[in-house]
Motif scaffolding. Structure first.
Motif, PDB file in Angstrom:
ATOM      1  N   VAL A 163       0.830  -1.200   0.000  1.00  0.00           N
ATOM      2  CA  VAL A 163       0.000   0.000   0.000  1.00  0.00           C
ATOM      3  C   VAL A 163       0.872   1.260   0.000  1.00  0.00           C
ATOM      4  N   SER A 164       1.898   1.287   0.862  1.00  0.00           N
ATOM      5  CA  SER A 164       2.768   2.483   0.934  1.00  0.00           C
ATOM      6  C   SER A 164       3.435   2.771  -0.394  1.00  0.00           C
ATOM      7  N   ILE A 165       4.008   1.735  -1.030  1.00  0.00           N
ATOM      8  CA  ILE A 165       4.717   1.958  -2.298  1.00  0.00           C
ATOM      9  C   ILE A 165       3.745   2.424  -3.381  1.00  0.00           C
ATOM     10  N   ALA A 166       2.602   1.718  -3.495  1.00  0.00           N
ATOM     11  CA  ALA A 166       1.632   2.070  -4.549  1.00  0.00           C
ATOM     12  C   ALA A 166       1.072   3.476  -4.349  1.00  0.00           C
ATOM     13  N   VAL A 167       0.689   3.787  -3.113  1.00  0.00           N
ATOM     14  CA  VAL A 167       0.120   5.111  -2.828  1.00  0.00           C
ATOM     15  C   VAL A 167       1.187   6.186  -3.045  1.00  0.00           C
ATOM     16  N   GLY A 168       2.391   5.931  -2.554  1.00  0.00           N
ATOM     17  CA  GLY A 168       3.501   6.879  -2.711  1.00  0.00           C
ATOM     18  C   GLY A 168       3.764   7.209  -4.166  1.00  0.00           C
ATOM     19  N   LEU A 169       3.858   6.160  -5.009  1.00  0.00           N
ATOM     20  CA  LEU A 169       4.125   6.373  -6.440  1.00  0.00           C
ATOM     21  C   LEU A 169       2.971   7.098  -7.125  1.00  0.00           C
ATOM     22  N   THR A 170       1.743   6.719  -6.751  1.00  0.00           N
ATOM     23  CA  THR A 170       0.564   7.365  -7.356  1.00  0.00           C
ATOM     24  C   THR A 170       0.556   8.854  -7.051  1.00  0.00           C
ATOM     25  N   VAL A 171       0.831   9.201  -5.796  1.00  0.00           N
ATOM     26  CA  VAL A 171       0.844  10.605  -5.375  1.00  0.00           C
ATOM     27  C   VAL A 171       1.931  11.370  -6.127  1.00  0.00           C
ATOM     28  N   VAL A 172       3.111  10.771  -6.238  1.00  0.00           N
ATOM     29  CA  VAL A 172       4.238  11.421  -6.930  1.00  0.00           C
ATOM     30  C   VAL A 172       3.865  11.707  -8.388  1.00  0.00           C
ATOM     31  N   ILE A 173       3.269  10.695  -9.048  1.00  0.00           N
ATOM     32  CA  ILE A 173       2.906  10.865 -10.462  1.00  0.00           C
ATOM     33  C   ILE A 173       1.838  11.947 -10.630  1.00  0.00           C
ATOM     34  N   ARG A 174       0.872  11.946  -9.727  1.00  0.00           N
ATOM     35  CA  ARG A 174      -0.201  12.959  -9.827  1.00  0.00           C
ATOM     36  C   ARG A 174       0.345  14.373  -9.661  1.00  0.00           C
ATOM     37  N   LYS A 175       1.396  14.480  -8.872  1.00  0.00           N
ATOM     38  CA  LYS A 175       1.952  15.817  -8.616  1.00  0.00           C
ATOM     39  C   LYS A 175       2.950  16.243  -9.690  1.00  0.00           C
ATOM     40  N   ALA A 176       3.340  15.281 -10.542  1.00  0.00           N
ATOM     41  CA  ALA A 176       4.313  15.602 -11.599  1.00  0.00           C
ATOM     42  C   ALA A 176       3.604  16.343 -12.730  1.00  0.00           C
ATOM     43  N   ASN A 177       3.406  17.648 -12.530  1.00  0.00           N
ATOM     44  CA  ASN A 177       2.638  18.455 -13.489  1.00  0.00           C
ATOM     45  C   ASN A 177       3.337  18.621 -14.833  1.00  0.00           C
ATOM     46  N   THR A 178       4.647  18.422 -14.829  1.00  0.00           N
ATOM     47  CA  THR A 178       5.390  18.637 -16.076  1.00  0.00           C
ATOM     48  C   THR A 178       5.132  17.523 -17.090  1.00  0.00           C
ATOM     49  N   LEU A 179       4.642  16.388 -16.621  1.00  0.00           N
ATOM     50  CA  LEU A 179       4.432  15.264 -17.537  1.00  0.00           C
ATOM     51  C   LEU A 179       3.185  15.453 -18.388  1.00  0.00           C
ATOM     52  N   PRO A 180       3.280  15.121 -19.679  1.00  0.00           N
ATOM     53  CA  PRO A 180       2.071  15.176 -20.519  1.00  0.00           C
ATOM     54  C   PRO A 180       1.050  14.128 -20.006  1.00  0.00           C
ATOM     55  N   PRO A 181      -0.263  14.398 -20.133  1.00  0.00           N
ATOM     56  CA  PRO A 181      -1.282  13.477 -19.613  1.00  0.00           C
ATOM     57  C   PRO A 181      -1.119  12.030 -20.106  1.00  0.00           C
ATOM     58  N   ALA A 182      -0.757  11.866 -21.395  1.00  0.00           N
ATOM     59  CA  ALA A 182      -0.607  10.503 -21.950  1.00  0.00           C
ATOM     60  C   ALA A 182       0.534   9.759 -21.253  1.00  0.00           C
TER      61      ALA A 182
END
Length: 330
Positions: A163-182
């Motif tokens: 749970v910690s790893i999955a939630v942590g990675l999900t949060v990081v990706i959601r906050k990575a605004n520089t990444l294109p949506p695709a």
């Protein structure tokens, strides 16, 4: 056993041995495709009883007339699929190795679905590790009894890690605004992989760590127990942990790659409702192929040289004995 009729493709029957050569990967692969055969889930109590009785009759040299090598190998396959090798007790269907793919596939589909809410990620990781923990417990090496508290500790540890790893990675990706949506979407498809791989390895290490302090039984080629070894336990545990780390890789890599390819095709765009069934089909195929490959990497009954064991065990080994064995567990 002289009355046993031979059938092509079925070698002379040997009780407790595999039908396929376990010293080579291809033999182990065929063996484990046999082990995970979901058809054994359909065998009822009377079918199991018939198989056990036939094997008992073989032991005493009194098999019924007309018995073939195929009958005996099939009987052993049924018995091994349903009964625990150490305890002789029935394993519940969802926790048998033959139930791992049918019962595990819906969970893997759930893990790989794009999750809009964080609690979805938590739920599927929890469910996956709960299933893993139950399978680990049901297929453990039970030559030494282990307190249930040890397994509970392992379960809590594995669930927390996943749970910690999955939630942590999900949060990081959601906050990575520089990444294109695709790109974000694509990366999100691969989030389950590090979480599941790490947690599955932790799951087996934590749930079976008592074997390291207590050791597991080591036996000779006649299945006579020579003693209990911590060295063998360490090997068994680390080989199983490596298998668990490798298993999720094809399982969580292949479906997202295949689905990303298929999503670009007009077929799924025209019939969006087919997305989930197609996804489930791809996951089932990947699961069915990846599981036997991962568990075939190391023999289940593994060999160890007496000289590699503890000195006090070496002293009890018969002179001239080159190899001893232990049940690695799955």
């Amino acid at each position: 056993s002289s009355q046993v009729l031979s059938v092509p493709g079925y070698p002379p029957f040997e009780l407790g041995k595999s039908r396929f050569d376990q010293s080579v990967f291809s033999g182990r692969l065929r063996h484990f495709f046999n082990v995970i055969d979901p058809r054994t889930l359909l065998v009822n109590d009377s079918g199991l009883q018939r198989s056990v009785q036939l094997l008992e009759a073989f032991k005493t040299g009194a098999v019924p007339p007309g018995t073939t090598t195929r009958d005996l190998w099939e009987a052993q396959k049924v018995k091994d699929a349903i009964l625990h090798p150490d305890t002789g007790e029935k394993i519940y269907r969802p926790f048998r190795m033959s139930g791992f793919v049918p019962y595990g596939t819906p969970i893997v589909v759930g893990l790989l679905l794009p999750h809009s809410r964080l609690w979805h990620t938590v739920f599927w990781q929890w469910l996956n590790q709960s299933h893993n923990a139950a399978v680990n417990y049901a297929n453990r090496n039970a030559s030494k009894e282990t307190p249930v508290s040890r397994f509970l500790t392992g379960y809590v540890g594995a669930v927390s890690a996943a749970v910690s790893i999955a939630v942590g990675l999900t949060v990081v990706i959601r906050k990575a605004n520089t990444l294109p949506p695709a790109t974000k979407m694509l990366i999100q498809k691969f989030v389950p992989l590090p979480a599941v791989s790490t947690a599955s390895t932790l799951n087996v290490l934590l749930m079976r760590n008592s074997e390291l302090s207590e050791g597991i039984e080591v036996f000779d080629e006649n299945r006579q127990v020579v003693g209990t070894s911590k060295v063998a336990a360490k090997r068994a545990l680390f080989d199983t942990a490596k298998t668990r780390a490798i298993l999720p890789v094809p399982l969580l890599l292949i479906p997202p790659l295949v689905m990303t390819f298929l999503e670009k095709r007009s077929f799924l765009r025209r019939f969006p409702r087919l997305h989930l069934p197609v996804h489930a089909l791809v996951v089932t195929a990947a699961f069915g192929g990846a599981l036997p490959v991962a568990i075939a990497l190391f023999p289940q009954v593994s060999a160890i040289a007496p000289k590699d064991l503890e000195p006090e065990l070496q002293a009890t080994v018969a002179p001239g004995c080159k190899e001893l064995y232990y049940n690695k567990g799955l």
